[in-house]
Design a protein around this motif. Sequence first.
Motif, PDB file in Angstrom:
ATOM      1  N   ALA A  60       0.826  -1.205   0.000  1.00 48.83           N
ATOM      2  CA  ALA A  60       0.000   0.000   0.000  1.00 48.83           C
ATOM      3  C   ALA A  60       0.859   1.253   0.000  1.00 48.83           C
ATOM      4  CB  ALA A  60      -0.931  -0.005   1.203  1.00 48.83           C
ATOM      5  N   ARG A  61       1.963   1.230   0.744  1.00 54.16           N
ATOM      6  CA  ARG A  61       2.865   2.382   0.786  1.00 54.16           C
ATOM      7  C   ARG A  61       3.527   2.597  -0.571  1.00 54.16           C
ATOM      8  NH1 ARG A  61       6.979   1.996   5.623  1.00 54.16           N
ATOM      9  NH2 ARG A  61       7.596   3.996   4.715  1.00 54.16           N
ATOM     10  N   LEU A 107       2.287   1.753  -3.545  1.00 63.14           N
ATOM     11  CA  LEU A 107       1.297   2.217  -4.504  1.00 63.14           C
ATOM     12  C   LEU A 107       0.826   3.638  -4.213  1.00 63.14           C
ATOM     13  CD1 LEU A 107      -0.799  -1.038  -4.948  1.00 63.14           C
ATOM     14  CD2 LEU A 107       0.927  -0.084  -6.490  1.00 63.14           C
ATOM     15  N   ALA A 108       0.960   4.073  -2.955  1.00 60.03           N
ATOM     16  CA  ALA A 108       0.500   5.415  -2.583  1.00 60.03           C
ATOM     17  C   ALA A 108       1.481   6.504  -2.990  1.00 60.03           C
ATOM     18  CB  ALA A 108       0.245   5.480  -1.078  1.00 60.03           C
ATOM     19  N   ALA A 109       2.732   6.149  -3.242  1.00 58.04           N
ATOM     20  CA  ALA A 109       3.743   7.134  -3.614  1.00 58.04           C
ATOM     21  C   ALA A 109       3.943   7.091  -5.124  1.00 58.04           C
ATOM     22  CB  ALA A 109       5.062   6.836  -2.907  1.00 58.04           C
ATOM     23  N   PRO A 110       3.698   8.186  -5.829  1.00 57.98           N
ATOM     24  CA  PRO A 110       3.802   8.160  -7.297  1.00 57.98           C
ATOM     25  C   PRO A 110       5.134   7.640  -7.825  1.00 57.98           C
ATOM     26  CG  PRO A 110       2.719  10.168  -6.584  1.00 57.98           C
ATOM     27  CD  PRO A 110       3.199   9.485  -5.338  1.00 57.98           C
ATOM     28  N   TYR A 143       7.220   5.576  -6.406  1.00 57.97           N
ATOM     29  CA  TYR A 143       7.318   4.142  -6.150  1.00 57.97           C
ATOM     30  C   TYR A 143       6.415   3.354  -7.095  1.00 57.97           C
ATOM     31  CZ  TYR A 143       9.560   5.184  -1.619  1.00 57.97           C
ATOM     32  OH  TYR A 143      10.398   5.605  -0.623  1.00 57.97           O
ATOM     33  N   ALA A 144       5.194   3.819  -7.245  1.00 58.51           N
ATOM     34  CA  ALA A 144       4.244   3.126  -8.108  1.00 58.51           C
ATOM     35  C   ALA A 144       4.736   3.100  -9.552  1.00 58.51           C
ATOM     36  CB  ALA A 144       2.873   3.794  -8.019  1.00 58.51           C
ATOM     37  N   ARG A 160      13.060   9.615  -2.413  1.00 59.53           N
ATOM     38  CA  ARG A 160      11.797  10.128  -1.872  1.00 59.53           C
ATOM     39  C   ARG A 160      12.011  10.770  -0.503  1.00 59.53           C
ATOM     40  NH1 ARG A 160       6.748   8.287   0.723  1.00 59.53           N
ATOM     41  NH2 ARG A 160       5.080   9.565  -0.191  1.00 59.53           N
TER      42      ARG A 160
END
Length: 249
Positions: A19-20, A22-25, A27-28, A70
């Motif tokens: 989830a972390r 996917l929540a950070a552009p 990282y995703a 990040r």
Amino acid sequence: MPTEAPVLFPLAGKAVKLARVLAAPSYARALLRTRTAAAVEHEALLRRLAPATVIDVGANKGQFALAARRALPDATLHAFEVLPGPLATLRRNFDGDASFTAHALALSDAAGEATFHVASREDSSSLLGVGAAQEAVFDVREASAIRVPTARLDALGLVEACVAPILLKLDVQGAELQVLRGAETVLDRLSHIYAECSYVELYQGQALFPEVRAWLEARDFVFRSAFNTHHDPKLGPVQADMLFQRAPA
């Protein structure tokens, strides 16, 4: 042939970590474009240490470097990775980042060439041969061997040109002491060393944590804490990320 490590997370906290990511552009984007899962578990520590420069040795595809970028948007990042496949992915993940440099070298205690042992999971490859415990605990074995260029960090002129404070991160699969010996004359320029170290011999002839700790303490570094410890049901603690800090003058 070596296979690329799947994008999987440890069972404990797997959903939270995903989830972390996917929540950070940033990282995703890396996960979707290059199947690189950022090492989000290091973010908080990186923010607390707040280095101006990060030297990432054993960068693989940039898992740690993504977290460093990040956490430290203004930091200069230098990443060392010698395997061609992961190196290409690393460079793709940081394409357009003017404060990031990738170095196609294996850092060690001597310049020249050395045999590099490519593991069935490329992120477990090393200058040292894969040991029996590595196969037993992580189901990793040696797949092939190649010749790679090696260098001493203290012979590159890199550390002297870096802005302090400087964090040296090591994830070199048992070759920590070789890299440190090759950085001996520039250790006094480092503020922290963050190294994955082992309690059991995962690679043939590797220096275990007590030896690495003693070597660094003899050179004015203080052990601060262990993070992200991996436990095996039979062997107990196997490895962890160890933080060392330069002792005050």
